[in-house]
Design an enzyme around this catalytic site. Structure first.
Site, short mmCIF file in Angstrom:
data_model
loop_
_atom_site.label_atom_id
_atom_site.label_comp_id
_atom_site.label_asym_id
_atom_site.label_seq_id
_atom_site.Cartn_x
_atom_site.Cartn_y
_atom_site.Cartn_z
N ASP A 1 40.34 51.39 35.06
CA ASP A 1 39.66 50.32 35.79
C ASP A 1 38.14 50.49 35.70
O ASP A 1 37.45 50.62 36.71
CB ASP A 1 40.12 50.26 37.24
N HIS B 1 35.10 50.14 38.25
CA HIS B 1 34.96 48.68 38.43
C HIS B 1 33.52 48.19 38.28
O HIS B 1 33.02 47.44 39.10
CB HIS B 1 35.52 48.26 39.78
N ASP C 1 38.67 54.70 40.16
CA ASP C 1 38.20 53.39 39.73
C ASP C 1 36.67 53.29 39.79
O ASP C 1 36.06 53.69 40.78
CB ASP C 1 38.77 52.29 40.62
N ASN D 1 44.95 49.13 34.81
CA ASN D 1 45.51 47.79 34.63
C ASN D 1 44.45 46.75 34.30
O ASN D 1 44.76 45.68 33.76
CB ASN D 1 46.28 47.36 35.89
N HIS D 2 43.17 47.03 34.58
CA HIS D 2 42.11 46.10 34.23
C HIS D 2 41.67 46.24 32.78
O HIS D 2 40.86 45.44 32.30
CB HIS D 2 40.90 46.26 35.16
#
Length: 309
Positions: A195, A162, A160, A227-228
């Protein structure tokens, strides 16, 4: 993992740094002259024959790129794979102008030692039109890829991100940069496990750079969906807000956010490395039993669809 922790990158299938005592360098000067002078001629010839047929020597080779600038020693068993990798630049060369949007983005954002976060005003350095144009270039590339990627080592795997763009730059500086000049993109692939947006302050820089790298190196950079990468999640967790406030106007920001989410729907869902390592973002789901089921998923995939349980 917590968004405050830096993502990790590690090369899958990297060779061990230690070597057994019976491994010799290719340029070893060992020869029959190392035998005692009183050794019979027949014994010296037999010793030379054994050394020339040693598996640690005869099954290794030195490979280099077309310019002879990048070389390394590999097992002969990997020569077909390595030949395919070194032949990719000529086969995959595309006629992109020096002012193409992906090159401009890479030139502007891929600066591990120079890039610094803007202070004060957080206006994005890229325009909304640049991002939309980049989406138009990368989407056909993603559409042409399978839902389940089949990759080979050596490859770096990133978790990830982010929106932690500074962490991404730091990792590139520590472990190698995905570019041809001064980087390692010609000898190792890059796999990102989703993500890319939300939570961090620089989701736009993060995802736009990765998309530009995908356009510039379509067979060396791979992006798996997390999922983001869906509007239901990133509208809630910060990406929509960032687009609306950093791209000139809310209207332009909203248009960019929608376009990027359309691209996300075409991202592959998983990858395998050497046929034995499965790489997915958050898990395989309760309904999946075989890899063929992932391959059979039809994109574009939207949250709430039949394949998104």
């Amino acid at each position: 993992p917590s968004s405050t922790l830096p993502p990790q990158a590690f090369p899958a299938g990297a060779p061990s740094m230690s070597a057994p005592s019976n491994v010799f360098p290719l340029n070893s000067s060992a020869s029959s002259s190392s035998l005692p002078p009183q050794a019979p001629e027949g014994e010296r010839r037999e010793s030379k024959r054994r050394k020339s047929s040693s598996p640690t020597l005869s099954r290794r080779a030195v490979v280099s790129d077309w310019n002879g600038k990048v070389s390394r020693t590999i097992s002969i068993d990997r020569l077909p794979e390595e030949g395919k990798r070194l032949n990719q630049p000529a086969r995959l060369a595309r006629n992109a102008s020096k002012d193409s949007v992906d090159r401009r983005v890479i030139h502007q954002l891929l600066r591990p030692r120079e890039w610094a976060a803007h202070t004060g005003e957080r206006q994005c350095a890229l325009t909304a039109d640049d991002v939309v144009e980049l989406c138009d270039l990368v989407q056909p590339i993603l559409e042409a890829e399978p839902t389940l990627l089949q990759l080979s080592a050596p490859i770096k795997v990133f978790g990830d991100l982010h929106g932690q763009y500074t962490d991404l730059m730091r990792i590139f500086e520590m472990y190698g940069v995905p570019k041809k000049e001064g980087g390692d993109i010609g000898i190792i692939d890059y796999l990102f496990l989703g993500d890319y947006v939300d939570r961090g302050k620089y989701s736009l820089e993060t995802i736009v750079l990765l998309l530009a790298l995908k356009v510039a190196h379509p067979h060396a950079v791979f992006l798996v969906r997390g999922n983001h990468e869906s509007p239901e999640v990133n509208a809630r967790d910060g990406f929509l807000h960032e687009c609306a406030h950093r791209l000139g106007s809310k209207q332009q920001g909203f248009a960019v956010w929608r376009r990027l989410n359309l691209v996300f729907e075409w991202m592959p869902m998983a990858a395998t490395i050497n046929g034995c390592i499965l790489c997915v973002h958050g898990g395989i789901g309760r309904t999946l039993r075989t890899l063929d089921e992932i391959c059979a998923m039809q994109r574009p995939l939207r949250v709430g669809g039949a394949n998104m349980e």
